[in-house]
Design a protein around this motif. Structure first.
Motif, mmCIF file in Angstrom:
data_model
loop_
_atom_site.group_PDB
_atom_site.id
_atom_site.type_symbol
_atom_site.label_atom_id
_atom_site.label_comp_id
_atom_site.label_asym_id
_atom_site.label_seq_id
_atom_site.Cartn_x
_atom_site.Cartn_y
_atom_site.Cartn_z
ATOM 1 N N MET A 1 0.848 -1.173 0.000
ATOM 2 C CA MET A 1 0.000 0.000 0.000
ATOM 3 C C MET A 1 0.895 1.239 0.000
ATOM 4 N N PHE A 2 0.433 2.266 -0.693
ATOM 5 C CA PHE A 2 1.131 3.554 -0.767
ATOM 6 C C PHE A 2 0.251 4.582 -0.077
ATOM 7 N N CYS A 3 0.768 5.174 0.993
ATOM 8 C CA CYS A 3 -0.010 6.143 1.781
ATOM 9 C C CYS A 3 0.674 7.494 1.742
ATOM 10 N N LEU A 4 -0.141 8.526 1.634
ATOM 11 C CA LEU A 4 0.368 9.887 1.535
ATOM 12 C C LEU A 4 -0.565 10.814 2.289
ATOM 13 N N ASN A 5 0.016 11.675 3.118
ATOM 14 C CA ASN A 5 -0.729 12.763 3.750
ATOM 15 C C ASN A 5 -0.155 14.059 3.210
ATOM 16 N N VAL A 6 -1.018 14.957 2.805
ATOM 17 C CA VAL A 6 -0.573 16.212 2.215
ATOM 18 C C VAL A 6 -1.203 17.358 2.991
ATOM 19 N N ILE A 7 -0.371 18.278 3.430
ATOM 20 C CA ILE A 7 -0.870 19.463 4.122
ATOM 21 C C ILE A 7 -0.831 20.624 3.135
ATOM 22 N N LEU A 8 -1.975 21.233 2.952
ATOM 23 C CA LEU A 8 -2.104 22.386 2.059
ATOM 24 C C LEU A 8 -2.420 23.617 2.889
ATOM 25 N N THR A 9 -1.685 24.690 2.661
ATOM 26 C CA THR A 9 -1.941 25.948 3.342
ATOM 27 C C THR A 9 -2.218 27.006 2.283
ATOM 28 N N LEU A 10 -3.363 27.626 2.384
ATOM 29 C CA LEU A 10 -3.752 28.637 1.406
ATOM 30 C C LEU A 10 -2.801 29.821 1.436
ATOM 31 N N LYS A 11 -2.482 30.329 0.260
ATOM 32 C CA LYS A 11 -1.692 31.555 0.166
ATOM 33 C C LYS A 11 -2.556 32.756 0.527
ATOM 34 N N ASP A 12 -3.860 32.656 0.240
ATOM 35 C CA ASP A 12 -4.821 33.716 0.565
ATOM 36 C C ASP A 12 -6.023 33.061 1.244
ATOM 37 N N ALA A 13 -6.207 33.340 2.518
ATOM 38 C CA ALA A 13 -7.295 32.721 3.291
ATOM 39 C C ALA A 13 -8.663 33.000 2.694
ATOM 40 N N ALA A 14 -8.791 34.047 1.909
ATOM 41 C CA ALA A 14 -10.070 34.370 1.275
ATOM 42 C C ALA A 14 -10.490 33.316 0.257
ATOM 43 N N ASP A 15 -9.573 32.454 -0.160
ATOM 44 C CA ASP A 15 -9.865 31.405 -1.136
ATOM 45 C C ASP A 15 -10.463 30.156 -0.508
ATOM 46 N N ALA A 16 -10.638 30.129 0.809
ATOM 47 C CA ALA A 16 -11.020 28.906 1.524
ATOM 48 C C ALA A 16 -12.281 28.245 0.973
ATOM 49 N N THR A 17 -13.335 28.985 0.773
ATOM 50 C CA THR A 17 -14.597 28.393 0.322
ATOM 51 C C THR A 17 -14.453 27.780 -1.069
ATOM 52 N N GLU A 18 -13.795 28.487 -1.971
ATOM 53 C CA GLU A 18 -13.626 27.966 -3.329
ATOM 54 C C GLU A 18 -12.717 26.734 -3.338
ATOM 55 N N ILE A 19 -11.626 26.783 -2.602
ATOM 56 C CA ILE A 19 -10.708 25.640 -2.548
ATOM 57 C C ILE A 19 -11.400 24.436 -1.908
ATOM 58 N N GLU A 20 -12.208 24.684 -0.894
ATOM 59 C CA GLU A 20 -12.958 23.594 -0.268
ATOM 60 C C GLU A 20 -13.824 22.882 -1.301
ATOM 61 N N GLY A 21 -14.505 23.621 -2.133
ATOM 62 C CA GLY A 21 -15.346 23.026 -3.173
ATOM 63 C C GLY A 21 -14.539 22.261 -4.207
ATOM 64 N N LEU A 22 -13.407 22.821 -4.621
ATOM 65 C CA LEU A 22 -12.545 22.145 -5.599
ATOM 66 C C LEU A 22 -11.987 20.850 -5.035
ATOM 67 N N LEU A 23 -11.533 20.882 -3.778
ATOM 68 C CA LEU A 23 -10.987 19.678 -3.161
ATOM 69 C C LEU A 23 -12.058 18.616 -2.946
ATOM 70 N N ALA A 24 -13.275 19.039 -2.623
ATOM 71 C CA ALA A 24 -14.367 18.077 -2.453
ATOM 72 C C ALA A 24 -14.662 17.362 -3.775
ATOM 73 N N GLU A 25 -14.663 18.104 -4.871
ATOM 74 C CA GLU A 25 -14.914 17.484 -6.179
ATOM 75 C C GLU A 25 -13.755 16.567 -6.578
ATOM 76 N N ALA A 26 -12.526 17.005 -6.351
ATOM 77 C CA ALA A 26 -11.369 16.169 -6.657
ATOM 78 C C ALA A 26 -11.406 14.885 -5.826
ATOM 79 N N CYS A 27 -11.832 15.001 -4.586
ATOM 80 C CA CYS A 27 -11.954 13.839 -3.707
ATOM 81 C C CYS A 27 -12.972 12.850 -4.271
ATOM 82 N N ARG A 28 -14.136 13.339 -4.655
ATOM 83 C CA ARG A 28 -15.187 12.462 -5.204
ATOM 84 C C ARG A 28 -14.667 11.702 -6.430
#
Length: 96
Positions: A1-28
């Motif tokens: 098994m190959f396991c990876l944890n990735v920590i992402l930190t926004l460059k601009d906190a104002a992007d949080a809602t949009e990035i959350e939506g993009l990551l949710a779709e990428a996850c699906r």
């Protein structure tokens, strides 16, 4: 098994809602890929600029193939990566 944890930190906190939506779709999408055993996205409650990806793949090859799939190529790479600082950690699962 190959396991990876990735920590992402926004460059601009104002992007949080949009990035959350993009990551949710990428996850699906990622969860439907061959070799994906687990793909979870977490949004830190104490720091809204931080996201954590937890990925378990059947093999490193399956993860490499993921990097050529739609979730990575059309969402994560072009729309998320330019807006975050990324710290990946290849990890070993101690207990299944």
């Amino acid at each position: 098994m190959f396991c990876l944890n990735v920590i992402l930190t926004l460059k601009d906190a104002a992007d949080a809602t949009e990035i959350e939506g993009l990551l949710a779709e990428a996850c699906r999408l990622s969860r439907t890929e061959p070799g994906c055993l687990r793909f979870d996205v977490y949004h830190a409650e104490a720091d809204p600029a931080t996201f954590v990806l937890v990925e378990h793949w059947a093999s490193e090859q399956a993860w490499q193939e993921h990097r050529e799939a739609k979730a990575f190529k059309e969402i994560y790479e072009p729309q998320v990566l330019p807006r975050v600082e990324r710290v990946p950690h290849r990890v070993k699962l101690l207990v299944e």
